[in-house]
Scaffold this active site. Structure first.
Site, mmCIF file in Angstrom:
data_model
loop_
_atom_site.group_PDB
_atom_site.id
_atom_site.type_symbol
_atom_site.label_atom_id
_atom_site.label_comp_id
_atom_site.label_asym_id
_atom_site.label_seq_id
_atom_site.Cartn_x
_atom_site.Cartn_y
_atom_site.Cartn_z
ATOM 1 C CE LYS A 265 -3.286 2.484 2.914
ATOM 2 N NZ LYS A 265 -4.121 2.714 4.311
ATOM 3 C CG ASP A 270 -5.680 7.778 4.488
ATOM 4 O OD1 ASP A 270 -6.514 8.295 3.729
ATOM 5 O OD2 ASP A 270 -5.611 6.978 5.119
ATOM 6 C CE LYS A 277 -6.829 8.509 8.064
ATOM 7 N NZ LYS A 277 -7.326 7.569 8.664
ATOM 8 C CG ASP A 288 -1.863 5.276 4.912
ATOM 9 O OD1 ASP A 288 -1.752 4.267 5.638
ATOM 10 O OD2 ASP A 288 -3.114 5.488 4.422
ATOM 11 C CG ASP A 347 -10.129 7.460 6.341
ATOM 12 O OD1 ASP A 347 -8.765 7.297 5.858
ATOM 13 O OD2 ASP A 347 -10.305 7.749 7.768
ATOM 14 C CD GLU A 349 -7.053 5.116 2.336
ATOM 15 O OE1 GLU A 349 -7.805 5.306 3.021
ATOM 16 O OE2 GLU A 349 -5.285 4.996 2.653
ATOM 17 N NE ARG A 351 -10.872 -1.457 3.677
ATOM 18 C CZ ARG A 351 -11.502 -1.513 5.027
ATOM 19 N NH1 ARG A 351 -12.603 -2.341 5.086
ATOM 20 N NH2 ARG A 351 -10.938 -1.174 5.976
#
Ligand code: BES
Ligand code: ZN
Ligand code: ZN
Length: 503
Positions: A265, A270, A277, A288, A347, A349, A351
């Site tokens: 990833k 993020d 967030k 991230d 959020d 995201e 996956r």
């Protein structure tokens, strides 16, 4: 500050400072006893002074040495005399020695070897040197005033077999180089490391080492139908990239040297997207992309050591931002696999990005196994804290092999369950799946893993959720600076490849 050079010696020479070991019962280790004799017994005398005992393992104390030939004596707690040291503990010992001596002197002789600690994994001094090296790395490039307290430039490690120690350390030093690259890109802020710049880093670092690097841009990903990855990227001014790293150190024949795929990833920032967030702690989401960082560092370590394995590393890089062009909660996208996803929370995201990267890895490279690394869920931090990464797998043998490497390297994993119940928890009313679990199912890290599982077909696969371990919450957990990037996963997967595939 990383030392200029770490060398190995079979003699305790005079000059500089010296590190010696003492057991939990207060007695000196064999090499410490020899040095104590040379120094007229001042080490044993000092240990008798009130408050100077060093009974705790990895604790160090030092004193200025009155002898003309020595500057300082650093005494290190070795723990119980009969204790067998694991590799990771030898590294911890090296890190403790570094912390206890780095501010004292330019030259330090570390007089602890296999005579002092029980160790059956080669040369303890090589692992201690590795630990010292890992501990010495810090991220100070944006500080105008550098920390000038560190003086130690040339540690010398006492070793029973100098040549063997040098050979073992040469390999470990290259692993450290991979870890340092991971730490660097994880530490860099998101205005420096974004998908296109991270792709450049991959090219600049790996091509000179003989690895192949191919970068897919937006148009190519569109053509491939990677709409889940692109949906995350669409809110950002920074374009996404998919970096394909290849190290073909193994045999050319597919049957004798299968391809192992690593997928990371790489969300370079993020913000949460439209499901924004909260502001507190949002800056941490510059890390991230740690999964991609791990893949990058691993390929570097493998290439530097010319590891005889065939690996492909995918860095799936996007920035998740809210904007007029961002995806909305409620959108439905069709992934490369053809499966549709209802985006209930922008959020979640990671996956979506991994869904297309995993599917692509499977289709394009037909790997024997796939392992993904991702700072995927806050829920894994709730479940496992900062000591263990979450390990999910559809294959017990693979999970066992990875766990074994976790124990050996000290990058610990805890196997998490997967089941039909959690799989059903991501079914959507209007699409094939939704990107968050249903509220009554809970187990947020598991539903995230179930989501990924839908994109690996029948491949043997493991997913490692590193959200709690990519930076170090405490001094004790990982060999790095407190609060700094750990580089988790590089040593783990290097060991895994070496043990199971480097034939
Ligand atoms: N990048 C985060 C997960 C994360 C949290 C990483 C803390 C490191 C530290 C991920 O993209 C995320 O936001 N996940 C959500 C999923 C939820 C919306 C279903 C989470 O964990 O809250
Ligand atoms: Zn997120
Ligand atoms: Zn994320």
């Amino acid at each position: 500050m990383v030392p200029d050079k770490i060398t190995f010696t079979d003699k305790i020479r005079k000059g500089g400072s010296v590190v010696v070991g003492v057991y939990a019962d207060g007695s000196l280790s064999p090499n410490a006893a020899k040095i104590d004799k040379d120094l007229g017994g001042i080490i044993s005398k000092s240990l008798k002074k009130p408050g100077f005992a060093v009974k705790t393992q990895f604790k160090t104390r030092s004193f200025v040495c009155p002898d003309d030939n020595r500057n300082h004596v650093i005494i290190t707690g070795l723990g119980d005399r009969d204790k067998e040291y694991a590799r990771f503990e030898a590294e911890k010992l090296g890190a403790a020695v570094w912390s206890g001596s780095a501010e004292l002197d330019e030259e330090v002789i570390v007089a602890i070897n296999e005579e002092d600690v029980r160790f059956s994994d080669g040369c303890v001094s090589a692992f201690m040197a590795f630990g010292a090296l890992l501990k010495s790395w810090n991220f100070d490039k944006y500080k105008s005033e550098k920390d000038d307290k560190i003086k130690l430039r040339r540690p010398e490690m006492l070793s029973k077999n100098k040549t063997a120690a040098e050979k073992q350390f040469a390999e470990l030093r290259n692993v450290a180089e991979g870890i340092f690259l991971t730490r660097l890109v994880v530490s860099e802020p998101a205005n420096v490391i974004y998908p296109t710049s991270l792709a450049e880093v991959a090219k600049n670092e790996l091509i000179p080492l003989g690895a192949e690097v191919e970068i897919l841009k937006t148009a190519e990903m569109k053509k491939l139908g990677m709409n889940a990855l692109l949906a995350v990227a669409q809110g950002s001014q920074n374009e996404p990239r998919l970096a394909i790293l290849r190290w073909n150190g193994g045999s050319k024949s597919e049957s004798s040297a299968p391809t192992i795929a690593f997928i990371g990833k790489g969300v370079t920032f993020d913000s949460g997207g439209i499901s924004l967030k909260p502001g507190d702690g949002m800056h941490e989401m510059r890390c991230d992309m740690a999964g991609s960082g791990t893949v990058l560092g691993l390929v570097k370590a493998a290439a530097l050591n010319k590891l005889p394995v065939n690996i492909v590393g995918l860095m799936a890089m996007v920035e998740n931002m809210p904007s007029g062009s961002a995806q909305r909660p409620g959108d439905v996208v069709k992934s490369m696999s053809g499966q549709t996803i209802e985006v209930l929370n922008t959020d979640a995201e990671g996956r979506m990005v991994l869904a297309d990267a995993l599917w692509y890895a499977k289709e394009k490279f037909n790997p024997e196994i796939m392992v993904d690394f991702a700072t995927l869920t806050g829920a894994i931090v709730v479940a496992l804290g900062h000591e263990f990464a979450g390990l999910f797998s559809n294959c017990d043998v693979l999970a066992e092999q990875i766990s074994k490497s976790g124990t050996a390297t000290g990058e610990k994993l805890w196997r998490m369950p997967m089941s039909k119940h959690f799989d059903e928890g991501i079914n959507s009313d209007i699409a094939d799946m939704q990107n968050t679990g249903k509220p009554d199912v809970r187990g947020g890290s598991i539903t995230a893993a179930q989501f990924l599982k839908r994109f690996v077909g029948d491949k043997k696969w493991a997913h490692i959720d590193i959200a709690g371990v990519e930076t170090s919450a405490s001094e004790d957990l990982f060999i790095c600076q407190k609060g700094g990037a750990t580089g988790f996963g590089v040593h783990l997967m290097y060991d895994f490849l070496r043990e199971n595939y480097a034939k």
